[in-house]
Design a protein around this motif. Structure first.
Motif, PDB file in Angstrom:
ATOM      1  N   GLU A  10       0.746  -1.153  -0.068  1.00 31.79           N
ATOM      2  CA  GLU A  10       0.066   0.072  -0.246  1.00 31.79           C
ATOM      3  C   GLU A  10       0.933   1.310  -0.093  1.00 31.79           C
ATOM      4  O   GLU A  10       0.561   2.336  -0.715  1.00 31.79           O
TER       5      GLU A  10
ATOM      6  N   TYR B 171       2.263   1.469  -3.217  1.00 29.27           N
ATOM      7  CA  TYR B 171       1.035   2.038  -4.440  1.00 29.27           C
ATOM      8  C   TYR B 171       0.842   3.300  -4.239  1.00 29.27           C
ATOM      9  O   TYR B 171       0.589   4.180  -5.179  1.00 29.27           O
ATOM     10  N   GLY B 172       0.747   3.819  -2.945  1.00 29.40           N
ATOM     11  CA  GLY B 172       0.521   5.392  -2.628  1.00 29.40           C
ATOM     12  C   GLY B 172       1.323   6.215  -3.286  1.00 29.40           C
ATOM     13  O   GLY B 172       1.091   7.289  -3.836  1.00 29.40           O
TER      14      GLY B 172
ATOM     15  N   ILE C 210       0.800   6.538  -6.920  1.00 32.10           N
ATOM     16  CA  ILE C 210      -0.501   7.295  -7.162  1.00 32.10           C
ATOM     17  C   ILE C 210       0.112   8.703  -7.042  1.00 32.10           C
ATOM     18  O   ILE C 210      -0.403   9.470  -7.889  1.00 32.10           O
TER      19      ILE C 210
ATOM     20  N   TYR D 187      -8.555   6.564  -9.102  1.00 35.01           N
ATOM     21  CA  TYR D 187      -8.069   5.983  -7.854  1.00 35.01           C
ATOM     22  C   TYR D 187      -9.116   5.780  -6.864  1.00 35.01           C
ATOM     23  O   TYR D 187      -8.611   5.280  -5.763  1.00 35.01           O
TER      24      TYR D 187
END
Lengths: 194, 583
Positions: free
Chosen positions: B59, B62-63, B66, B191
């Protein structure tokens, strides 16, 4: 298939086989060979049986070899020589440290250390047996036992001319252990009869 | 440029650096750990951390994607099970900065609880998969993986195996290329994975996979080495090199580096140019199943099998029937199973538990899994990270439901595992009133993987001082009204702690706390124990602690001075006082 050579260094976690492999690899790279090396980490660090394979030649494909494929086994402990004997080529060579280390099951009295490890190996292969630990201790530290065995390996495989091994050792080990390890190398080398 | 001998893991770290990666998060796990151990050397160019678990790591990475930067997370194969949730949704959403997830599989289970084939994750999550075969490819393919991730708007599963991750081969370095970070713009359509957005993202993902499959047919990651046309081999990962050594001169190879989606047109074309097609891959028939489903005849798993690691000799034997020239020396080596180290703090705990035949103990993944081995034999089950508490909960509820009253249930896990996923189990036990004692074996490090820091150690991946989370404070906050902290090396105190916890009227937990003896930054109290042969009666009770330094020879106990660290656990169990620590 290109012609390659392979060495299998076997022992018990913590015996220093990794440094031996490092010296071997550094020398082979200096001599211009393609080299691949494989070792298994993880649980084997805790008193388990450990093996490091070094595979070299003009061009190497697989980092690992299978059974019946090793040119030499360097066994840091004699039962380990027996354990990996099936990885050796029929005309393979063995360097064995005449040293016995009980496994946890042996220490607990659940099994007994096998008899006749050295004799069994000698019956089937060209073997060079030495008490590398005692040689190392007589030179000043049991810790250079791995380089004693390395010296024997170079002689046993006829690899003297590959590279200036003493120079490789000098540039691989920490400077303060240089002299000790050079002595260890020579002692191991001399322990193998031509 | 210098030629260096690097492991696959070192090369992956280098590849991430050269690819301009900026944020990296991982949880340690063999055989992936060394990737992140090698990242701090690039800390001037990138941020790297140990996360509490693989899901968090994924996470975080992935953040970062983004937010627009290239990011990396890494884990062992079973770690992907933990991280699967964000991965499957990240596939639908897509990426801004390139996002690579390293999955290090462990065929033959050198250090794992199973040998699951994570290539199916790429197919199931519908993301690209890149598989290197050696260290140079580990470096080069990392850079390619980030290009693929951004070009096709999806995460990339970068799949290695133990032999790719841990074998060393010669690598030539390149330079780091900084990738310009675009200004951040909120993109809720992409998102926020609400149903309406996901509904529209799925067809976009399918479209991107089609484009990626077409790209795979021309990508330099997939290459043909044409021979005489008699035998063709489709292969990938380390199996490529095994096949190269095993197949005869003149064989042709289709060596795949981009293996999901499969470049089926390329494979069909290759198959048409050879008389007989083989598929050589480790573990399951991931490629073979798909090639056969596409109507292309090939031979593979029926000869190779789907168990354990391969090697060149095994491929030769199974495909061509060429047996290895094996010499039987006629002597059988005794197995050398791993054991808790001399001085291991877990020994005192498990010895105490081993004395109680009515204890049922659910264990966990870590050094303390060895508490289940002889002679301690003090575990009933080990399933997965964090399972120690929750599996014990299920067993306790089952005993209650079945009217079994003569069992006392314990759930056992380590400090790093507590932060990984033991905390949720600890909450479960309080919330649903479990009749069991949770025990944290706090050796103040992530031990089995080779000493990585975690939220409880007070240090981060860079070795800098970090906030130190206190396990006792967390347990107290959860509602454990009695948290007993005990030194497991003091056997009397350990036994007392167990009895106090069992007798407690309020929810109780135990923290067995003593740092691992191998932690270098702590000064340990090292000594030597020895046996007085005149007092030793040869009862062998000292062997019950399962210490590698304790032996019995000629009917008397002996302590191997080279291995002994003077922990005195064996001395505490000696009924004759024959073992003492030397002053």
């Amino acid at each position: 298939m290109t012609k390659t050579k392979s060495a299998l260094l076997v022992g018990v976690g913590g015996q220093g086989a990794i440094l031996t492999a490092k010296v071997l690899v550094n020398g082979l790279m200096r001599a211009g060979y393609d080299v691949k090396m494989s070792e298994v980490h993880g649980m084997s660090q805790r008193g388990g049986s450990v093996s490091t394979q070094v595979h070299w030649g003009e061009k190497v494909n697989s980092p690992v070899i299978g059974k019946g494929a090793a040119d030499i086994i360097v066994a840091f402990e004699k039962m380990e020589a027996v354990r990996y004997a099936d990885y050796l080529k029929p005309d393979g060579v063995v360097v064995i440290n005449d040293y016995e280390m009980a496994s946890s099951s042996i220490a607990a009295g659940l099994a007994s250390y096998p008899e006749g490890c050295l004799e069994a190996m000698q019956k089937h292969f060209t073997c060079h047996v030495l008490k590398a630990g005692e040689i190392a201790e007589s030179l000043g530290s049991a810790k250079c036992m791995n380089i004693v065995l390395f010296g024997s390996m170079v002689k046993a495989l006829g690899m003297d001319d590959v590279v200036d091994w003493e120079d490789v050792i000098a540039s691989t080990v920490p400077p303060k252990f240089k002299e000790l390890n050079l002595k260890a190398y020579r002692a191991g080398h001399d322990a193998v009869k031509a | 440029m210098d030629r260096q001998l690097l492991s696959g893991n070192e090369a992956i770290a280098r590849g991430a650096y050269e690819a301009g990666v900026k944020v990296c998060s991982a949880y340690p796990g063999t055989p992936s750990t060394e990737i992140f151990e090698n990242l701090p050397k690039y800390k001037d160019s990138l941020y790297c951390e140990w996360a509490p678990n693989e899901k968090v790591a994924t996470e975080v990475a992935y953040g970062a994607s983004i937010a627009g930067v290239r990011s990396l997370c890494a884990m062992k194969h079973v770690g992907v099970n933990v991280a699967a949730d964000p991965i499957f949704t990240a596939a639908y959403n897509g990426v801004s900065g390139g996002f690579v997830i390293v999955s290090a599989d462990d065929p033959s289970m050198h250090s794992s609880q199973n040998e699951q084939d994570n290539r199916y994750y790429a197919k199931s999550a519908k993301i690209a998969m890149v598989e290197p075969s050696d260290s140079q490819e580990c470096l080069d393919f990392m850079k390619a993986a980030y290009e693929i991730s951004e070009q096709f708007d999806m995460p990339v599963l970068f799949r290695t195996t133990t032999r790719v991750a841990h074998s060393k081969s010669i690598v030539t370095f390149g330079q780091r290329t900084e990738r310009e970070v675009p200004p951040y713009v909120r993109n809720t359509r992409k998102y926020i994975s609400a149903p309406a957005n996901a509904y529209r993202n799925h067809p976009k993902l399918e479209e991107n996979l089609k484009k990626l499959a077409a790209y795979g047919c021309t990508s330099p990651l997939n290459r043909v080495e044409m021979g005489d046309g008699k035998i063709g081999v489709v292969t990938a990962s380390i199996a490529y090199y095994y096949a190269k050594d095993a197949f005869p001169e003149g064989s042709s190879f289709l060596k795949l580096g981009l293996t999901n989606p499969m470049p089926m047109d390329l494979i069909r074309d290759f198959a048409s140019k050879v008389e007989k097609l083989y598929v050589i891959e480790e573990l399951d028939g991931f490629m073979e199943e798909q090639i056969k489903a596409a109507g292309i005849p090939c031979v593979g798993k029926e000869l190779i099998g789907n168990l354990y690691e391969l090697n060149p000799q095994l491929v030769k034997e199974r495909i061509f029937g060429e047996a290895a020239p094996v010499t039987d020396v006629g002597v059988q080596a005794v197995s050398r199973p791993p054991a808790l180290c001399p001085g291991c703090p877990h020994r005192g705990f498990f010895y105490t538990m081993s004395k109680h035949k009515d204890f049922v103990i659910a264990g966990d993944i870590g050094c303390y899994t060895l508490g289940g081995s002889a002679p301690l034999n003090a575990l009933d089950s080990v399933v997965c990270m964090g399972g120690g508490f929750s599996v014990a909960m299920g067993m306790a509820k089952a005993f209650e439901a079945a009217g079994v009253t003569d069992k006392k249930v314990f759930g056992v896990l380590g400090d790093s595992t507590f932060f990984h996923s033991g905390m949720t189990g600890a909450a479960e036990i309080i919330y649903n009133a479990g009749n069991l004692i949770p025990v944290v074996l706090d050796n103040s490090i992530t031990g089995m993987t080779g000493h990585q820091d975690n939220p409880g150690t007070g240090f981060n991946l860079q070795g800098e001082i970090a906030e130190k989370l206190k396990i006792e404070d967390i347990l107290t906050a959860y509602g454990y009204k009695k948290v007993i902290i005990v030194d497991p090396q003091d056997l009397k105190a350990m036994e007392q702690a167990v009895q106090d916890a069992l007798a407690s009227e309020v929810p109780a937990a135990i923290i067995a706390r003593r740092p691992c003896l191998l932690i270098k930054r702590i000064k340990h109290d090292i000594g030597k124990c020895s046996v007085d042969p005149n007092k030793c009666i040869g009862c062998k009770r000292c062997l019950g602690v399962g210490c590698p330094a304790v032996l019995v020879e000629y009917k008397k106990a002996r302590i191997d001075r080279n291995q002994c660290v003077g922990c005195t656990v064996c001395a505490q169990v000696c009924p004759m006082g024959a073992i003492t620590r030397e002053e």
